[in-house]
Design a protein around this motif. Structure first.
Motif, short mmCIF file in Angstrom:
data_model
loop_
_atom_site.label_atom_id
_atom_site.label_comp_id
_atom_site.label_asym_id
_atom_site.label_seq_id
_atom_site.Cartn_x
_atom_site.Cartn_y
_atom_site.Cartn_z
N GLY A 74 -7.07 11.21 -64.51
CA GLY A 74 -7.16 12.52 -64.38
C GLY A 74 -5.39 13.32 -63.50
N ALA A 75 -5.19 11.67 -63.26
CA ALA A 75 -4.06 12.44 -62.61
C ALA A 75 -2.22 12.52 -63.26
N TYR A 76 -2.25 13.72 -62.80
CA TYR A 76 -0.49 13.73 -63.48
C TYR A 76 0.45 12.87 -62.71
N PRO A 77 1.59 12.32 -63.57
CA PRO A 77 2.82 11.88 -62.94
C PRO A 77 3.38 13.17 -62.50
N ALA A 78 4.54 12.88 -61.61
CA ALA A 78 5.67 14.31 -61.20
C ALA A 78 6.87 14.37 -63.02
N SER A 79 6.72 12.84 -62.91
CA SER A 79 7.86 12.57 -64.05
C SER A 79 7.60 11.13 -64.85
N PRO A 80 6.52 11.26 -66.13
CA PRO A 80 6.90 10.30 -66.31
C PRO A 80 8.51 9.04 -66.48
N ASP A 81 9.44 9.52 -66.85
CA ASP A 81 10.52 9.00 -67.33
C ASP A 81 11.49 9.22 -66.19
N TYR A 82 11.25 8.95 -64.40
CA TYR A 82 12.10 8.88 -63.66
C TYR A 82 11.09 7.59 -62.23
N PRO A 83 12.00 6.88 -61.81
CA PRO A 83 11.18 5.88 -61.38
C PRO A 83 10.49 6.45 -60.46
N ASP A 112 -10.17 19.76 -64.61
CA ASP A 112 -11.40 19.78 -64.52
C ASP A 112 -10.87 17.37 -63.99
N ARG A 113 -10.20 16.91 -64.80
CA ARG A 113 -9.87 16.03 -64.56
C ARG A 113 -9.19 15.59 -62.88
N PHE A 114 -8.35 16.38 -63.32
CA PHE A 114 -8.04 16.33 -62.05
C PHE A 114 -7.82 16.65 -61.18
N LEU A 115 -8.78 17.83 -61.15
CA LEU A 115 -9.54 17.49 -59.06
C LEU A 115 -10.96 16.54 -59.35
N ARG A 116 -11.36 16.12 -60.40
CA ARG A 116 -12.32 14.96 -60.08
C ARG A 116 -10.86 13.47 -59.38
N GLY A 169 -4.66 5.98 -57.84
CA GLY A 169 -5.61 6.36 -57.41
C GLY A 169 -5.15 5.56 -55.60
N GLY A 170 -4.78 4.84 -55.94
CA GLY A 170 -3.89 3.44 -55.02
C GLY A 170 -2.95 4.31 -54.08
N ASP A 171 -2.96 3.32 -52.63
CA ASP A 171 -1.81 4.24 -51.65
C ASP A 171 -0.83 3.71 -52.41
N ASP A 172 0.48 4.63 -51.99
CA ASP A 172 1.17 3.99 -52.91
C ASP A 172 2.60 3.01 -51.85
N ASP A 173 2.80 1.43 -51.55
CA ASP A 173 3.60 0.31 -51.62
C ASP A 173 5.36 1.13 -50.64
N GLU A 174 4.90 1.80 -51.93
CA GLU A 174 7.13 1.84 -51.65
C GLU A 174 7.12 2.77 -50.40
N PRO A 175 7.84 2.30 -49.71
CA PRO A 175 8.96 3.38 -48.78
C PRO A 175 8.98 5.14 -49.12
N TRP A 176 8.08 5.70 -48.23
CA TRP A 176 8.31 7.01 -49.13
C TRP A 176 8.17 8.42 -47.66
N TRP A 177 8.73 9.27 -47.92
CA TRP A 177 8.40 10.89 -47.10
C TRP A 177 7.20 11.13 -47.06
N ASN A 178 6.09 10.25 -46.24
CA ASN A 178 5.08 10.39 -46.49
C ASN A 178 3.89 11.92 -45.98
N PHE A 179 4.07 11.65 -44.52
CA PHE A 179 4.19 12.70 -44.08
C PHE A 179 3.84 14.37 -44.39
N GLN A 180 3.09 14.79 -45.16
CA GLN A 180 2.78 15.92 -45.36
C GLN A 180 1.14 16.94 -45.70
N LEU A 181 1.15 17.86 -45.38
CA LEU A 181 -0.11 18.42 -45.57
C LEU A 181 -0.28 19.00 -46.77
#
Length: 371
Positions: free
Chosen positions: A28-37, A64-68, A108-120
């Motif tokens: 149900g997830a949407y990738p932000a961009s399928p071709d941008y790593p 619906d699928r995304f919300l689930r 639905g897993g946590d992203d293991d790569e370093p990122w600017w993650n704390f966003q609300l």
């Protein structure tokens, strides 16, 4: 047919919907961009607006699928949220790296790569979208109660904390667009009822959420407003393209009010070229014109009776499509700092194309304009 002719906006709308559906993960997830790593993840913020466009376009099953998926992500971290909230109540120091992330893997897993993650903002936006979609299509809400409850607890505890903004910058500030998203989410669920007529929130949480809404409204009206317009962050005088969401669709301020009009005018006058900049001084890929923000400007213009201006935004976005009908994240026709383009291209490759959020906002604007 190639979209380069730009003669058939409906074709680009339909191909955008098809593209979004084609890249929606089985989860149900949407990738932000399928071709941008670095964008092969799902953000709650981006995904919620993509799902909202699908909902508005009648593709309710996709929404619906995304919300689930969102609910599954939150439910899996309910214990973590409970622990974080308890620690906050004990006034313990909590590091930004301990907070919930802004993006997740498509399963639905946590992203293991370093990122600017704390966003609300994404946590408020998914609540807003859930209630809007349910009202639009008569969808049941009872199954979402645990995820809604956990998200509300998280936002009550942390919703006014400094964090990264929409652009994953300036973690030291409290950003008005982020506060607006949190406020919109809490507003949406305070009075929401499920298909059985039962409140989504228990009385204590609803009262706490309503109190937070009032607190945020007062905070933004004072520290988040300068010279009669909303500002990039509390205590600032600058504007940011993300503030458009506070006008439409979040209704942070009354449409047509002095603050709404001044905010619109400042964003338009300072940030609009052919398309809209994120903010003045941006250096990401040189700081070009963003399609999502151009659509947002048009969305607000259409909503406030500026129909011809909204149509111009729609035409401009369509003109940025590749021959395959793909819309990028940004374009560099009027880049602020062109010397930075090579640096980002070397680091991450060419600008993300297609960006599903760009396609979604184009669809939203096209529906609003009535094409």
């Amino acid at each position: 047919m190639p979209i380069a002719a730009r003669s058939d906006l409906r074709t680009l709308v339909e191909s955008s919907l098809t593209l979004i559906e084609a890249h929606q993960h089985p989860s149900g997830a949407y990738p932000a961009s399928p071709d941008y790593p670095v964008y092969r993840y799902s953000w709650l913020r981006d995904g919620a607006f993509i799902a909202d466009a699908m909902s508005r376009a009648g593709r309710a099953d996709s929404a619906d699928r995304f919300l689930r998926w969102c609910a599954t992500v939150i439910d899996a971290r309910a214990g973590r949220i409970t622990d974080l909230v308890a620690r906050a109540e004990r006034r313990e120091d909590i590091g930004a790296d301990e907070m919930l992330p802004t993006r997740y893997t498509l399963d639905g897993g946590d992203d293991d790569e370093p990122w600017w993650n704390f966003q609300l903002d994404g946590y408020g936006t998914w609540l807003w979208m859930l209630v809007a979609h349910a009202a639009r299509h008569g969808r049941p809400l009872a199954a979402y109660r645990p995820a809604v409850t956990a998200t509300v607890d998280y936002l009550i505890a942390f919703g006014d904390q400094p964090c990264y903004d929409w652009w994953e910058e300036h973690a030291e500030h409290r950003h008005v667009a982020t506060l607006g998203a949190v406020l919109a989410g809490l507003r949406a669920v305070v009075h929401a009822r499920d298909e059985h007529g039962e409140p989504l929130l228990d009385a204590a949480r609803a009262a706490a959420a309503a109190a937070k809404v009032s607190e945020f409204e007062a905070l933004i009206a004072t520290e988040g407003t300068a010279d009669g317009h909303l500002t990039k962050w509390l205590g600032s005088t600058a504007v940011d393209g993300s503030l458009l969401a506070c006008l439409t669709p979040f209704d942070l301020v009354e449409p047509g009010s002095t603050v709404a009009e001044r905010t619109y005018e400042e964003v338009r006058d300072q940030l609009l070229r052919g398309g809209v900049y994120r903010y003045l001084g941006d250096t990401f890929y040189g700081g070009g014109e963003w399609l999502i923000l151009t659509a947002w400007l048009g969305w607000h213009e259409a909503r406030t009776g500026r129909t011809e201006a909204a149509r111009q935004r729609l035409e401009w976005i369509a003109a940025q499509a590749t021959p395959e009908g793909h819309l990028p994240e940004q374009v560099s026709g009027h880049t602020q700092r062109p010397e930075y383009i090579a640096e980002w291209t070397e680091r991450w490759g060419p600008v993300a194309t297609p960006l599903l959020w760009s396609h979604a906002m184009f669809v939203t604007l096209a529906l609003e304009v009535g094409r």
